[in-house]
Every structure is written in C-alpha cells, then in structure tokens.
Design an enzyme around this catalytic site. Structure first.
Site, PDB file in Angstrom:
ATOM      1  CG  PHE A 107      10.669   3.201  10.607  1.00 21.06           C
ATOM      2  CD1 PHE A 107      10.599   2.129   9.728  1.00 21.06           C
ATOM      3  CD2 PHE A 107       9.494   3.713  11.129  1.00 21.06           C
ATOM      4  CE1 PHE A 107       9.368   1.583   9.370  1.00 21.06           C
ATOM      5  CE2 PHE A 107       8.260   3.171  10.781  1.00 21.06           C
ATOM      6  CZ  PHE A 107       8.200   2.109   9.900  1.00 21.06           C
ATOM      7  CB  VAL A 108      10.648   8.039   7.068  1.00 23.98           C
ATOM      8  CG1 VAL A 108      12.017   8.628   7.357  1.00 23.98           C
ATOM      9  CG2 VAL A 108      10.701   7.177   5.805  1.00 23.98           C
ATOM     10  NE  ARG A 141      -0.470   1.880   4.699  1.00 23.16           N
ATOM     11  CZ  ARG A 141       0.619   1.152   4.458  1.00 23.16           C
ATOM     12  NH1 ARG A 141       1.623   1.685   3.807  1.00 23.16           N
ATOM     13  NH2 ARG A 141       0.700  -0.090   4.878  1.00 23.16           N
ATOM     14  CG  ASP A 168      14.825  -0.556   4.208  1.00 22.71           C
ATOM     15  OD1 ASP A 168      15.917  -0.039   4.485  1.00 22.71           O
ATOM     16  OD2 ASP A 168      14.174  -1.235   5.037  1.00 22.71           O
ATOM     17  CE  LYS A 172      14.409   3.539   5.565  1.00 24.99           C
ATOM     18  NZ  LYS A 172      14.030   2.575   6.592  1.00 24.99           N
ATOM     19  CG  ASP A 183       6.773   2.644   0.197  1.00 20.65           C
ATOM     20  OD1 ASP A 183       7.536   1.789  -0.287  1.00 20.65           O
ATOM     21  OD2 ASP A 183       6.149   2.441   1.265  1.00 20.65           O
ATOM     22  CE  LYS A 237      -3.016  -2.497   3.113  1.00 22.74           C
ATOM     23  NZ  LYS A 237      -3.252  -2.696   4.536  1.00 22.74           N
ATOM     24  N   GLY A 238       2.128   1.094   0.287  1.00 25.70           N
ATOM     25  CA  GLY A 238       2.994   2.246   0.520  1.00 25.70           C
ATOM     26  C   GLY A 238       3.077   3.274  -0.599  1.00 25.70           C
TER      27      GLY A 238
HETATM   28  P1  IMP Z   1      12.764  -3.344   1.006  1.00 27.47           P
HETATM   29  O1  IMP Z   1      12.187  -4.582   0.416  1.00 27.47           O
HETATM   30  O2  IMP Z   1      13.551  -3.638   2.264  1.00 27.47           O
HETATM   31  O3  IMP Z   1      13.505  -2.447   0.056  1.00 27.47           O
HETATM   32  O4  IMP Z   1      11.597  -2.534   1.641  1.00 27.47           O
HETATM   33  C1  IMP Z   1      10.662  -1.935   0.929  1.00 27.47           C
HETATM   34  C2  IMP Z   1       9.367  -1.865   1.704  1.00 27.47           C
HETATM   35  O5  IMP Z   1       9.560  -1.791   3.133  1.00 27.47           O
HETATM   36  C3  IMP Z   1       8.714  -0.579   1.313  1.00 27.47           C
HETATM   37  O6  IMP Z   1       7.845  -0.820   0.253  1.00 27.47           O
HETATM   38  C4  IMP Z   1       8.020  -0.144   2.568  1.00 27.47           C
HETATM   39  O7  IMP Z   1       6.706  -0.627   2.591  1.00 27.47           O
HETATM   40  C5  IMP Z   1       8.791  -0.759   3.707  1.00 27.47           C
HETATM   41  N1  IMP Z   1       9.707   0.217   4.344  1.00 27.47           N
HETATM   42  C6  IMP Z   1      11.043   0.284   4.227  1.00 27.47           C
HETATM   43  N2  IMP Z   1      11.555   1.306   4.939  1.00 27.47           N
HETATM   44  C7  IMP Z   1      10.494   1.904   5.536  1.00 27.47           C
HETATM   45  C8  IMP Z   1      10.374   3.043   6.412  1.00 27.47           C
HETATM   46  O8  IMP Z   1      11.327   3.742   6.783  1.00 27.47           O
HETATM   47  N3  IMP Z   1       9.109   3.344   6.801  1.00 27.47           N
HETATM   48  C9  IMP Z   1       8.017   2.626   6.424  1.00 27.47           C
HETATM   49  N4  IMP Z   1       8.089   1.580   5.601  1.00 27.47           N
HETATM   50  C10 IMP Z   1       9.317   1.208   5.162  1.00 27.47           C
HETATM   51 MG    MG Z   2       4.998  -0.852   4.288  1.00 23.55          MG
END
Ligand code: IMP
Ligand code: MG
Length: 181
Positions: free
Chosen positions: A151-152, A164, A102, A130, A99, A42-43
């Site tokens: 964390f944001v 959100r 990470d 990030k 969104d 949903k992000g």
């Molecule tokens: P990744 O797979 O670790 O790159 O993470 C991506 C997903 O983790 C994003 O689509 C977000 O939903 C969630 N996410 C990563 N960092 C944050 C944060 O700082 N705040 C909130 N959601 C995050």
């Molecule tokens: Mg999320």
C-alpha cells in the site's frame, strides 16, 4: 506529514524524468489525432496535471469520480460512479488516466463505461501498476512504474483521504495505518 512515512519508494526526480518519457510516448500513440483526457479522481489528479503539462497540444480534460477503497487499505471490490453526468465521449478517442492499477476493477469498469458512452478508442495510462493478480482482465497501455503489492501513498494517492500532497510515492509507517489517523 513526512514523519508518517516509513520509506520513499519513488522520489520526485525519478517521477519527473519518467513523465518526460511517458508523455512523449502517449503523444506518439495518438500520432497527431485529437483526443480527450479523462482523469479518474481523485487519485490521478496530481499525476495528470504534471503529465499533461508536458504535452504541447491543445487538450480537453474531463473528470470522472469513482470510489473503490472507502478509506481502507484494501479494495472493497466494488466500483461506484459518483457523478450525476458522465463526460461526453461519443465518437472520440480517449486517454483514460488513473493513479494505480491494483485489482484492475476501476480501469476495467471506467473503460467499459466510456465505450458504452460511445468512445471510439480508449487508451489508458497509470502512474503505478501493482505486481499482483488482477480481479478484472485489464492492462494499461502506458505504465509509469511497476511496484510490489504494497500500500503506497503520495503524488495523488491517499490513505483515508490524506497524503495525496506528498511529492513522492512512499509507504506509511505501520503505526500510522493502525491508528488510522
Ligand atoms: P483497483 O480498482 O483495485 O485497480 O484500484 C484502483 C484504485 O484503488 C486506485 O484508483 C486507487 O485510488 C486505489 N488504490 C489501489 N492501490 C492503492 C494504494 O496502494 N494506495 C492508495 N490507493 C490505492
Ligand atoms: Mg483512492
């Protein structure tokens, strides 16, 4: 809700101005070729809605539901696909929107899935990236803002499903994260 925020990292106006630039660059990238937008829910919901309204062309939007955080502030390391049926992208050019980048696992997993489904071109766009080492070797083609490794929430990003709808990107107070409301 605003009382739970420790600091505003990127305010509404700054986001708005950046989206003007991003949307123009993405249109340039596809240079008149048609493409389908795949939104990672949903992000990326809030970001994509504002981004796409800056693109004055007839666009098709598909959604994909994945989860990787499971309510905590650290990635679980596993990307779960939650839809019974994935968007039909065979032979298409795709703009994948998330969104935040990470660990990189989500973008890598979804990109791979779309290519498996026959997408011809997959370009990606994230609102935030990030500054940290990624678990997956992946980079976004278009990035809104680079941020530190914290964390944001807001503008689509959640903590345990909430915040959100904050109109800016911010950092929550420690006590809010600890209480886990
Ligand atoms: P990744 O797979 O670790 O790159 O993470 C991506 C997903 O983790 C994003 O689509 C977000 O939903 C969630 N996410 C990563 N960092 C944050 C944060 O700082 N705040 C909130 N959601 C995050
Ligand atoms: Mg999320």
């Amino acid at each position: 809700m605003h009382d739970d925020v420790e600091k505003v990292l990127i305010d509404e106006e700054v986001i708005e101005r950046r989206l003007d630039v991003l949307s123009a660059r993405i249109l340039e990238e596809f240079s008149g070729r048609e493409f389908v937008v795949v939104v990672i829910l949903k992000g990326a919901l809030v970001f994509t809605a504002d981004l796409l309204r800056r693109m004055p062309i007839p666009l098709e939007i598909e959604c994909i539901n994945v989860a990787s955080y499971h309510g905590a502030t650290e990635s679980s390391g596993q990307v779960d696909f939650l839809d019974a049926k994935l968007p039909a992208v065979e032979g298409r050019s795709v703009l994948l929107v998330d969104d935040i980048l990470d660990t990189g696992r989500t973008l890598a997993a979804v990109g791979e899935k779309l290519r498996e489904q026959g997408a011809e071109v997959v370009k990606s766009c994230v609102l935030l990236s990030k500054d940290k080492e990624r678990d997956a070797e992946v980079d976004a083609d278009h990035v809104g803002f680079y941020i530190g490794d914290e964390f944001v929430v807001g503008y689509g990003l959640d903590f345990r499903g909430l915040y959100r709808n904050l109109p800016f990107i911010g950092v929550l107070k420690q006590e809010v994260i600890k209480d886990g409301r």
